[in-house]
Write an enzyme that holds these catalytic residues in place. Structure first.
Site, short mmCIF file in Angstrom:
data_model
loop_
_atom_site.label_atom_id
_atom_site.label_comp_id
_atom_site.label_asym_id
_atom_site.label_seq_id
_atom_site.Cartn_x
_atom_site.Cartn_y
_atom_site.Cartn_z
N SER A 1 -25.76 -2.94 11.34
CA SER A 1 -25.30 -4.08 12.21
C SER A 1 -24.81 -5.28 11.50
CB SER A 1 -26.21 -4.45 13.33
OG SER A 1 -27.23 -5.24 12.71
N LYS A 2 -24.49 -6.20 12.29
CA LYS A 2 -23.71 -7.29 11.63
C LYS A 2 -24.72 -7.94 10.64
CE LYS A 2 -19.51 -8.66 13.32
NZ LYS A 2 -18.90 -8.92 14.70
N ARG A 3 -26.22 -7.84 11.03
CA ARG A 3 -27.26 -8.41 10.19
C ARG A 3 -27.15 -8.06 8.64
NH1 ARG A 3 -31.87 -6.55 11.07
NH2 ARG A 3 -31.10 -4.79 12.38
N HIS A 4 -26.75 -6.94 8.65
CA HIS A 4 -26.52 -6.35 7.25
C HIS A 4 -25.51 -6.75 6.47
CE1 HIS A 4 -29.25 -3.43 9.43
NE2 HIS A 4 -29.86 -3.50 8.40
N GLY A 5 -24.72 -7.57 7.22
CA GLY A 5 -23.21 -7.93 6.38
C GLY A 5 -22.11 -7.36 7.40
#
Ligand code: GLU
Length: 486
Positions: free
Chosen positions: A250-254
């Site tokens: 997800s966006k949390r990972h970049g």
């Protein structure tokens, strides 16, 4: 396991919903389909699943085209827009109704909601009970005459639905676990499974390869193919992509949008290579592959069941590998706009000194992972003066007087070489080191700071050559002045 070599010319498709950017997971699914088509001389089709009018946007459709084009995953035939085929979806649902494979369900939506809530309150999963819709022909005729809305539900037969998944092997679902699912809503819109099957039949798709989050849709789709007397295609479900923490990407990972990587200056061939290894293994140790090599090596047997891990460090590493591989003219073309943007040189200037520019790029590309890093490291080759990095000064120029002295001598020796060539410069400076009884490093390290302002750079004689005689000598003289004036 199903045969991994298709019996006839395969037709595969990528079927994204245009409700956001092109996700790296989608691009990976597209790539596997594309590789399969190339490998077996088949067709790779693109279908935009835009039936969700509320969430689908033209902007997202454009992002999908751009992302696929950037990666070079070009499609055969015209793009199919699912929304344009609603009439056929409708007709197919009615065919099923007429053959008795489906039935009308007049149950009001509110009633279904009530039953669902009741089941949930009992801690049970709600399953539609066919008996609810069991009306006599006369009753149906009456309700139709009153224009009462109805959904069309598929009558799930008894038995088991199974298939040989290209990735997972045999998968079986007992039909008793599948409820009589809606194929056409009471507002006349087809549901996902109906639209997909109708389109895949019309497009002559022979293999459906998609993310394994769709596995639970597959038995329903197989039942629809059979009821429509259509040939059931092969299915292959590729694994999900996780971040390095094991959680769904997800966006949390970049960045998760293909376009973000494009704008970060990643090479498409590196992205493709990286994506190909998310859920597929070559079976050997070779990881860095060009596109023709990917096609040549692609084997269905290498597709993995377990989730793949998206590691941006590896992606950057992969990019560095491809930076070193691509033809230098191609790299120069990619770098030109970036050099212009950084204000280091104009395109005309770079064209006029193309060979020199390519020489600089040859020096820099072996140590860079991203194009932006090359821009950074190229600065000393383009600017008039350099800035001295504070750490470099404190490390390599600690004794100002002694350093000024050695740099002065370095300047004089270099000024005296007959040709501005690495070999001649090296000979002159090694002779100086010997005369002074010091190691070469004691001369080269302070010189590097004078030339590029940093403690790291390509080989010092290459730097001297590409910075050029006049500029190099001027920079050494400037360093001496700096050191003497404190
Ligand atoms: N539109 C679906 C998705 O984006 C496609 C699924 C399929 O390939 O059948 O997940």
């Amino acid at each position: 396991m199903a045969s991994v070599i298709p019996a006839s010319r395969p037709r595969v498709r990528f079927a994204p919903s245009p409700t956001g950017f092109l996700h790296v997971g989608g691009a990976r699914t597209a790539l596997f389909n594309w590789l399969y088509a190339k490998k077996f001389d088949g067709d790779f089709l693109l279908r935009i699943e835009d039936t969700d009018r509320q969430r689908s946007t033209d902007e997202s459709t454009r992002a999908i085209f751009e992302g696929l084009e950037w990666l070079g995953l070009t499609w055969d035939e015209d793009v199919v827009y699912q929304g344009a085929n609603v009439q056929r979806h409708h007709a197919d649902a009615h065919r099923l109704l007429e053959s008795g494979a489906a039935y009308r369900d007049f149950t009001p939506a509110a009633e279904i909601e009530r039953l669902r809530a009741e089941a949930e309150a009992r801690g049970e999963a709600f399953r539609f009970d066919r008996a609810l819709a069991d009306l006599s022909d006369a009753e149906i005729a009456e309700r139709l005459a009153r224009h009462e809305p109805y959904a069309i539900r598929f009558r799930v037969p008894e038995g088991t639905t199974e298939w040989d998944d290209l990735v997972h092997g045999r998968i079986a679902f007992p039909n008793k676990d599948i409820e009589d699912f809606v194929i056409l809503r009471s507002d006349g819109t087809p549901v996902y499974n109906m639209a997909v099957v109708s389109d895949d039949i019309a497009m002559g798709i022979t293999l459906v390869m998609r993310g394994d989050d769709h596995i639970s849709n597959t038995p329903k789709q197989i039942l629809l193919y059979r009821a429509l007397s259509a040939t059931v295609p092969q299915f292959g479900h590729v694994p999900m992509i996780h971040g390095t923490d094991g959680k769904k990407l997800s966006k949390r990972h970049g960045a998760t949008a293909v376009g973000d990587y494009q704008h970060q200056g990643l090479l498409p061939q590196a992205m493709l290579n990286f994506l190909a290894l998310l859920g597929w293994s070559t079976g050997d140790d070779v990881e860095v592959m060009t596109l023709p090599q990917l096609i040549e090596k692609f084997r269905v047997e290498g597709l993995q069941k377990k989730a793949a891990v998206f590691d941006t460090k590896k992606l950057e590493w992969m990019n560095g590998q491809h930076l070193a591989l691509i033809p230098i003219d191609e790299l120069a073309a990619l770098m030109t706009p970036l050099m212009e943007k950084a204000g280091l040189a104009s395109a005309d200037d770079l064209r006029a000194r193309h060979e020199w520019f390519c020489g600089v790029l040859e020096l820099l590309r072996v140590r860079a992972r991203l194009l932006d890093e090359i821009v950074d490291q190229a600065k000393p080759f383009f600017t008039e003066f350099v800035e001295y990095d504070a750490d470099a000064v404190s490390k390599q120029w600690r004794d100002a007087a002694a350093t000024a002295d050695i740099l002065e001598a370095t300047h004089d020796r270099l000024a005296a070489v007959s040709t501005w060539e690495p070999a001649a410069m090296e000979e002159a400076l090694r002779a100086l080191a010997e005369e002074r009884g010091i190691s070469g490093g004691k001369i080269f390290q302070p010189l590097r700071v004078a030339l590029v302002g940093l403690t790291v750079s390509p080989g010092i004689f290459d730097v001297l050559q590409y910075v050029g005689r006049e500029r190099s000598l001027a920079r050494i003289a400037a360093a001496v002045r700096y050191l003497k004036n404190g």
